[in-house]
Design a protein around this motif. Structure first.
Motif, short mmCIF file in Angstrom:
data_model
loop_
_atom_site.label_atom_id
_atom_site.label_comp_id
_atom_site.label_asym_id
_atom_site.label_seq_id
_atom_site.Cartn_x
_atom_site.Cartn_y
_atom_site.Cartn_z
N THR A 133 0.28 -1.03 0.31
CA THR A 133 0.26 -0.05 0.00
C THR A 133 0.70 1.06 -0.27
O THR A 133 0.42 2.80 -0.31
CB THR A 133 -1.00 0.29 1.04
N ASP A 181 -7.57 16.97 -3.78
CA ASP A 181 -8.03 16.05 -2.19
C ASP A 181 -8.96 16.47 -1.36
O ASP A 181 -9.80 16.36 -0.95
CB ASP A 181 -7.24 15.49 -1.49
N LEU A 206 1.62 10.60 -2.14
CA LEU A 206 0.11 11.41 -1.24
C LEU A 206 -0.11 12.37 -2.34
O LEU A 206 -1.33 12.60 -2.78
CB LEU A 206 -0.45 11.02 -0.20
N TRP A 256 -8.42 8.74 -8.65
CA TRP A 256 -7.89 7.29 -7.98
C TRP A 256 -8.36 6.02 -7.79
O TRP A 256 -9.15 6.70 -6.68
CB TRP A 256 -6.42 6.92 -7.57
N THR A 257 -8.34 4.98 -7.70
CA THR A 257 -9.22 3.91 -7.35
C THR A 257 -8.43 2.62 -6.74
O THR A 257 -8.87 1.72 -6.11
CB THR A 257 -10.65 3.15 -8.66
N ARG A 258 -7.14 2.67 -7.05
CA ARG A 258 -6.08 1.37 -6.56
C ARG A 258 -5.02 2.06 -6.48
O ARG A 258 -4.97 3.61 -6.60
CB ARG A 258 -6.31 0.79 -7.23
N VAL A 259 -3.76 1.65 -5.74
CA VAL A 259 -2.10 1.76 -5.62
C VAL A 259 -1.88 1.77 -6.66
O VAL A 259 -2.42 0.93 -7.58
CB VAL A 259 -2.32 1.42 -4.46
N ARG A 260 -0.95 2.38 -6.48
CA ARG A 260 0.46 1.85 -7.88
C ARG A 260 0.71 0.46 -8.45
O ARG A 260 1.12 -0.27 -6.89
CB ARG A 260 1.39 2.69 -7.51
N PRO A 280 -1.60 6.13 -4.47
CA PRO A 280 -2.93 6.32 -5.42
C PRO A 280 -2.31 6.19 -6.68
O PRO A 280 -1.19 7.41 -7.57
CB PRO A 280 -3.38 7.27 -4.81
N ASN A 281 -2.61 5.31 -7.70
CA ASN A 281 -2.42 5.76 -9.30
C ASN A 281 -4.09 6.41 -9.73
O ASN A 281 -4.38 6.17 -9.48
CB ASN A 281 -2.56 4.11 -9.75
N ARG A 282 -2.84 7.42 -9.72
CA ARG A 282 -4.31 8.97 -10.21
C ARG A 282 -4.19 8.72 -11.68
O ARG A 282 -3.74 8.67 -12.85
CB ARG A 282 -3.92 10.17 -9.63
#
Length: 343
Positions: free
Chosen positions: A36, A324, A284, A48-52, A40-42
């Motif tokens: 984690t 954000d 982040l 974003w909806t998931r981490v990189r 974030p994979n923006r």
């Protein structure tokens, strides 16, 4: 000479200027929270909806190094191996560094409780492998293939058994590092468990513990600089002014607001720190590149923290990135240690 070495030389010679303030990106979270920590994979709009993935995380590191604003890129040994293999740092002014040990207090994986126990020393990285790509350092002088700089971490908990164990591991690390010419900077966390020390005395306990553990260490084995928690102006000034030969740096703290990030680097510089290492506050960020650029402007005294928040939001708007937090919320100082001295 890399930019870091030039700045350290000026700082030690008493020729420091705010433009010499050293900034590092701590991209070593895979040795702590693990998966984690990649952030974030923006999308282009900042959502974003998931981490990189690891590949995306490495792309982020490449982009920040090529931006050429930071002084140090701190990574795990495995990620440094990949990027040195690409010769990313060969002609870069940015210095690569690895996390040279991974004490149990940073093992913060999902569901884990390791960090609730007094920190236990542990080292994953093999220094000759990191520096030369071999099991043992080659005989004679040879140019390093990988990083020759690392972060070594220690946590004092006012627990004689735990602290002696940590100091013995630190002694062994210094011997191993010195034997092959590996440099290090020293990270000292605040106690990670109840130390029995009154909260207002903890910052001074940490200062004393740092100076006591380095008093018996000669120049050849001393750290390039320190990385400590920002415990407020009084504690930082006390440590930074005690021994000018000891360069003091601060760690970036929690996620917080962007005002927190800019206040931290501004206050740290004002009260004697000459280095700041940011992990989550860059990783982040809605736009890590814009965040790095703004941190540099604040550290150099070009803009004040509140002005930096406004400029950062303007940059996000120009790029079509949704922040954000609202500008109003992001302009608030939320970390208690920063509130009294907020600019």
């Amino acid at each position: 000479m890399k930019r870091l070495d030039q700045k350290l030389a000026r700082i030690r010679a008493g020729k420091y200027k705010p433009t010499d303030f050293i900034i590092a990106d701590a991209k070593d979270g895979d040795m702590g929270p693990s998966l984690t920590s990649s952030g974030p994979n923006r999308g282009k709009d900042g959502s974003w909806t998931r981490v990189r993935t690891r590949a995306e995380f490495l792309d982020q590191i490449r982009a920040i190094v090529k931006q050429d604003i930071l002084d140090i890129m701190l990574m795990s040994a495995s990620n440094a191996e990949v990027l040195h293999g690409e010769k990313l740092f060969q002609k870069s002014a940015v210095t690569s560094a690895i996390r040279a040990n991974d004490t149990t207090c940073v093992w913060r994986m999902r569901g884990a409780a390791y960090h609730h126990t007094a920190s236990i020393p542990f080292r994953s990285a093999n220094l000759p492998r990191v520096m030369y790509g071999t099991a043992k350092a080659p005989a004679g002088k040879r140019a390093a293939k990988g990083p020759d700089l690392g972060l070594y971490s220690i946590t004092f908990n006012n627990d004689i058994e735990a602290d002696v164990r940590s100091l013995e591991a630190f002694n062994q690390f210094r011997a191993d590092a010195s034997a092959i010419g590996f440099r290090y900077f020293l990270e000292v966390f605040n106690p990670n468990v109840d130390s029995g020390i009154a909260p207002d005395l903890v910052p001074h306990y940490v200062n004393d513990a740092i100076l006591r553990c380095l008093a018996g260490v000669t120049k050849a084995e001393r750290p390039e600089f320190l990385k400590i928690a920002y415990n407020g102006p009084k504690a930082l000034e006390e440590l930074a002014s005690f021994d000018p030969s000891l360069v003091v740096g601060v760690l970036g703290g929690g996620a917080g607001t962007n005002r927190d990030a800019f206040e931290l680097i501004s206050q740290a510089e004002r009260y004697g720190a000459r280095v700041a290492l940011f992990g989550r506050k860059i990783n982040l960020a809605e736009s890590p590149l814009e965040m790095v650029a703004m941190l540099r402007r604040v550290a150099s005294g070009v803009v004040k923290p509140l002005e930096a928040v406004k400029a950062y939001h303007a940059a996000l708007q120009k790029k079509g990135i949704k922040p954000d937090r609202s500008l109003e919320d992001d302009s608030k100082v939320t970390e208690e240690v920063l509130k009294d001295a907020a600019a």
